[in-house]
Motif scaffolding. Sequence first.
Motif, PDB file in Angstrom:
ATOM      1  N   LEU A  56     108.894  85.727 -34.230  1.00 14.28           N
ATOM      2  CA  LEU A  56     109.868  86.591 -33.582  1.00 14.28           C
ATOM      3  C   LEU A  56     111.220  85.917 -33.582  1.00 14.28           C
ATOM      4  O   LEU A  56     111.337  84.700 -33.631  1.00 14.28           O
ATOM      5  N   LYS A  57     112.236  86.760 -33.516  1.00 13.00           N
ATOM      6  CA  LYS A  57     113.589  86.199 -33.444  1.00 13.00           C
ATOM      7  C   LYS A  57     114.341  87.022 -32.415  1.00 13.00           C
ATOM      8  O   LYS A  57     114.184  88.234 -32.307  1.00 13.00           O
ATOM      9  N   ILE A  58     115.159  86.363 -31.635  1.00 14.67           N
ATOM     10  CA  ILE A  58     115.960  87.068 -30.638  1.00 14.67           C
ATOM     11  C   ILE A  58     117.333  87.299 -31.240  1.00 14.67           C
ATOM     12  O   ILE A  58     118.030  86.366 -31.620  1.00 14.67           O
ATOM     13  N   LEU A  59     117.696  88.596 -31.331  1.00 13.81           N
ATOM     14  CA  LEU A  59     118.971  88.907 -31.945  1.00 13.81           C
ATOM     15  C   LEU A  59     120.109  88.627 -30.978  1.00 13.81           C
ATOM     16  O   LEU A  59     121.047  87.918 -31.271  1.00 13.81           O
ATOM     17  N   THR A  60     120.022  89.244 -29.779  1.00 10.42           N
ATOM     18  CA  THR A  60     121.065  88.986 -28.782  1.00 10.42           C
ATOM     19  C   THR A  60     120.376  88.641 -27.468  1.00 10.42           C
ATOM     20  O   THR A  60     119.343  89.206 -27.126  1.00 10.42           O
ATOM     21  N   ALA A  61     120.984  87.712 -26.766  1.00 10.92           N
ATOM     22  CA  ALA A  61     120.468  87.343 -25.450  1.00 10.92           C
ATOM     23  C   ALA A  61     121.655  87.220 -24.526  1.00 10.92           C
ATOM     24  O   ALA A  61     122.655  86.576 -24.861  1.00 10.92           O
ATOM     25  N   GLU A  62     121.544  87.845 -23.345  1.00 11.25           N
ATOM     26  CA  GLU A  62     122.616  87.714 -22.374  1.00 11.25           C
ATOM     27  C   GLU A  62     121.996  87.333 -21.043  1.00 11.25           C
ATOM     28  O   GLU A  62     121.048  87.962 -20.588  1.00 11.25           O
ATOM     29  N   ARG A  63     122.510  86.309 -20.410  1.00 10.90           N
ATOM     30  CA  ARG A  63     121.925  85.851 -19.152  1.00 10.90           C
ATOM     31  C   ARG A  63     123.009  85.904 -18.086  1.00 10.90           C
ATOM     32  O   ARG A  63     124.090  85.347 -18.277  1.00 10.90           O
ATOM     33  N   ARG A  64     122.697  86.558 -16.983  1.00 11.45           N
ATOM     34  CA  ARG A  64     123.645  86.620 -15.868  1.00 11.45           C
ATOM     35  C   ARG A  64     123.014  85.910 -14.682  1.00 11.45           C
ATOM     36  O   ARG A  64     121.968  86.316 -14.199  1.00 11.45           O
ATOM     37  N   ILE A  65     123.663  84.850 -14.228  1.00 12.31           N
ATOM     38  CA  ILE A  65     123.129  84.062 -13.120  1.00 12.31           C
ATOM     39  C   ILE A  65     124.004  84.326 -11.900  1.00 12.31           C
ATOM     40  O   ILE A  65     125.215  84.150 -11.955  1.00 12.31           O
ATOM     41  N   LEU A 101     117.216  90.595 -23.416  1.00 12.62           N
ATOM     42  CA  LEU A 101     116.881  90.098 -24.749  1.00 12.62           C
ATOM     43  C   LEU A 101     116.687  91.254 -25.713  1.00 12.62           C
ATOM     44  O   LEU A 101     116.139  92.282 -25.352  1.00 12.62           O
ATOM     45  N   LYS A 102     117.111  91.035 -26.966  1.00  8.11           N
ATOM     46  CA  LYS A 102     116.760  91.986 -28.010  1.00  8.11           C
ATOM     47  C   LYS A 102     115.939  91.212 -29.026  1.00  8.11           C
ATOM     48  O   LYS A 102     116.458  90.331 -29.715  1.00  8.11           O
ATOM     49  N   VAL A 103     114.659  91.527 -29.053  1.00  7.55           N
ATOM     50  CA  VAL A 103     113.705  90.746 -29.852  1.00  7.55           C
ATOM     51  C   VAL A 103     113.370  91.509 -31.123  1.00  7.55           C
ATOM     52  O   VAL A 103     113.097  92.705 -31.081  1.00  7.55           O
ATOM     53  N   GLN A 104     113.391  90.786 -32.226  1.00  9.36           N
ATOM     54  CA  GLN A 104     113.042  91.413 -33.501  1.00  9.36           C
ATOM     55  C   GLN A 104     111.890  90.661 -34.132  1.00  9.36           C
ATOM     56  O   GLN A 104     111.833  89.427 -34.061  1.00  9.36           O
ATOM     57  N   ASN A 105     110.991  91.403 -34.707  1.00 10.51           N
ATOM     58  CA  ASN A 105     109.817  90.793 -35.310  1.00 10.51           C
ATOM     59  C   ASN A 105     110.088  90.555 -36.786  1.00 10.51           C
ATOM     60  O   ASN A 105     110.179  91.494 -37.564  1.00 10.51           O
ATOM     61  N   ASP A 106     110.268  89.276 -37.139  1.00 13.11           N
ATOM     62  CA  ASP A 106     110.523  88.944 -38.531  1.00 13.11           C
ATOM     63  C   ASP A 106     109.275  88.496 -39.269  1.00 13.11           C
ATOM     64  O   ASP A 106     109.343  88.147 -40.430  1.00 13.11           O
ATOM     65  N   GLY A 107     108.186  88.459 -38.542  1.00 10.79           N
ATOM     66  CA  GLY A 107     106.985  87.892 -39.158  1.00 10.79           C
ATOM     67  C   GLY A 107     106.211  88.922 -39.951  1.00 10.79           C
ATOM     68  O   GLY A 107     106.631  90.071 -40.128  1.00 10.79           O
ATOM     69  N   ALA A 108     105.098  88.490 -40.417  1.00  9.65           N
ATOM     70  CA  ALA A 108     104.296  89.342 -41.289  1.00  9.65           C
ATOM     71  C   ALA A 108     103.376  90.248 -40.485  1.00  9.65           C
ATOM     72  O   ALA A 108     102.932  91.275 -40.988  1.00  9.65           O
ATOM     73  N   SER A 109     103.056  89.900 -39.275  1.00 16.56           N
ATOM     74  CA  SER A 109     102.094  90.692 -38.507  1.00 16.56           C
ATOM     75  C   SER A 109     102.751  91.176 -37.224  1.00 16.56           C
ATOM     76  O   SER A 109     103.787  90.650 -36.818  1.00 16.56           O
ATOM     77  N   SER A 110     102.154  92.190 -36.597  1.00 18.97           N
ATOM     78  CA  SER A 110     102.778  92.728 -35.383  1.00 18.97           C
ATOM     79  C   SER A 110     102.492  91.792 -34.206  1.00 18.97           C
ATOM     80  O   SER A 110     101.462  91.120 -34.155  1.00 18.97           O
TER      81      SER A 110
END
Lengths: 473, 330
Positions: A37-46, A59-68
């Motif tokens: 998996l790869k995170i495209l954008t991440a924003e953290r508000r503390i 988080l916006k997570v994208q699956n770059d791998g071969a399997s789900s």
Amino acid sequence: MEFFVARSRLTLIFSLFFFLSLCFRSSSSLSSSPTDLKILTAERRIDLASHIIRVVLTLKVQNDGASSASDVLLAFPPAQAKHLALIHAAEVAGKKRKKTLHPLDVKTSNNAEGPNGAKLYSISLRNPLSTGGSVSLEVSYVLTQSLEPFPVEISQSEPQLVLYRDSALILSPYEIKQQTTVIRTPSTKVESFTRVEPSTHLRTELKYGPYEDQPAFSYTPIVVHFENNNPFAVVEELVREIEISHWGNLQVTERYTLVHNGARHKGGFSRVEYQSRPTYSGVASFKNLLVKLPPRVHSVYYRDNIGNISTSHLRTGYSKSELEIEPRYPLLGGWKATFVIGYGLPLEDVLFESADGKRYLNFSFGCPIAETLVNKITNKVVLPEGSKNPSVAVPFSVEQRAETSYSYLDIVGRPVVVLEKENVVPEHNSLFQVYYDFHPMFMLAEPLMLISVFFFLFVAALAYIHMDISIRK
Amino acid sequence: MFYAGDAVPGNGVSPQNDVLKTDKKEDTLKERPSRKNKKKEKETIEKPSVKSKSEKKPLVLPVEASFFALFLTVLLGGFYVVHSVWAAAEAYSAPSIVLTSHSHDGLHVFDDFREAYAWLSHNTEVDDKVASWWDYGYQTTAMANRTVIVDNNTWNNTHIATVGTAMSSPEKAAWEIFNSLDVKYVLVVFGGLVGYPSDDINKFLWMVRIGGGVFPHIKEPDYLRDGQYRIDSQATPTMLNSLMYKLSYFRFVETDGGKGYDRVRRTEIGKKHFKLTHFEEVFTTHHWMVRIYKLKPQKNRIRGKTKKSKSKTSFTTTPRSGTTKKNPWH
């Protein structure tokens, strides 16, 4: 010929093993492989406004791998993981106005820990993320005891400065393409903060980022030293006893040990300065606490072990009641106070009958005082005599045990369900249920006991009157 | 409860038979027979003779008037109950540890004593000793849960005199006395801000007299001006330098803008601006009724004899000349 058959059989077996091992490896990657998996954008508000820190991670997570992938991992440094009180995750569907949040399950990951003792939590997705697909997640978590007072001791006329340690880069088991961290401080007074370019400070907001293309588990420690005078009210121990009486009343007794957990007070306490210059003297101290009680509350008392405390105001309303209490003296750093708050509720507001005939008590779990952290909470639910099979439904993990308590007109004792939890924040003020079986026949036990005692007393009196034991007739 | 047998005249029966079941006139108002009368009933034989006697005597009052009188009597009884409850609540329920006053917006509560004791019990160490005048000894022991030096038992007059001497002495001598008793906190009660008359300044004459009775260096005339104890500008220097004065009025002038008007003594105080060298204020209650001070620890270095230190927190060893008071603790 046979030699060739044997060899081919051997190769067949070897290739079978090889294929099977490949299968196993790929099946393990199917459950959770951090590199896929790869995170495209991440924003953290503390949000550092109060002593309870609330963080929202988008988080916006994208699956770059071969399997789900069926779950997403989150990583926390060990110091933060120890003080993590609550963590919620939700999947974001829709954009801007039409945003809907679908809550997801978060639990500690079964995997081994990350490097350097980082703790991993796994979020189970609603639908497995297919290859090339992306999903937006919103994670919110609450940290406690993470603001360190520095200087450790302050006098009455000094403001309270605290340190917050974190990382400019979001710790994650995945690679993050773009990330920003925004820290909000309660006031504009920030003594210092670690500069990790690009970082900006504008009034009450500190912005770290955007940072591009950071590898997995990257971590840059930062320290923010700022002023936080909001009350650091910590209840060291709260023991709450909820007694159900089927005659129509629920009696709640709460025993508090309250402490000011900020910078310790040193030197003397000058009352004249405290009273005449409130904006300069004792700014880090607090006097008032707001206790939110259910609406139809009656017989509220507020006392400690030497008597009633008269500095309180009760405002009852239709949707809630507010009890504003003042401890006997204002609390400065390190000072303690203990008190007891008790109140009664009509039973029809809290006791209901479930579909399968069991009765259940619906009550809120956490501490009713606003913006306080409780180090240890113990909820004791005392069920009426004759209740059987108690069971509990709580939305988060608690330690449970059973006890028996003896009260008026008790023969076998009342079953008590004890629920304990540590590190409780106001977000834990959700309702919990205690189910139990109670045969209505047991309601008659108490009146019958009293009636029979008086009955036998009068019968004995009658018998005595009508007895004639004189010798002479 | 009065019995129908009394109100209806013409009933010639004797009082012990007022529970006759056979007489229907009394039946309506009399209830359960007592066991004693039941037993006596077995021996009664004069049932029919009563009825004939009842017709003869006339009524003293008309029935309506007697019922009205009854009603008024019941009303009086009810009002008596209400009055008793009110009198008990208003006049007989002053606990003397919680004071109240009626202000324009309701009841104002002065809970300073319990505030001070609660503060002591939670914010001091378990082994800390508190010195105060003996009136507050039991209260401190029970509510603050701390060891006191003298309490209401008052069985050791010399010990009380020691505390009295300390309260009447200047700061350094008082510090020496309290330090020898291993005292950590000193508690004084001060009513000058709110007008509470039973405070320690009003009791000061006893501290001087009892202390002077055991320690001869405390002489009562040193504190008197024209035979009176005063704290205003006419007060004697010994009085203005005593620990009790200093602990009561420390920073008191800042509460009313520089005047320092004492509401109990009804005068402005004599010494208005001064600093404490050997004590430190650790707590004062909301209405200034209880003030708690801590003994400052001794410095490790004692400055030399020639240097007189300008800093207020250091101790100097002044050379012992012939006119210094004899300190009983050396």
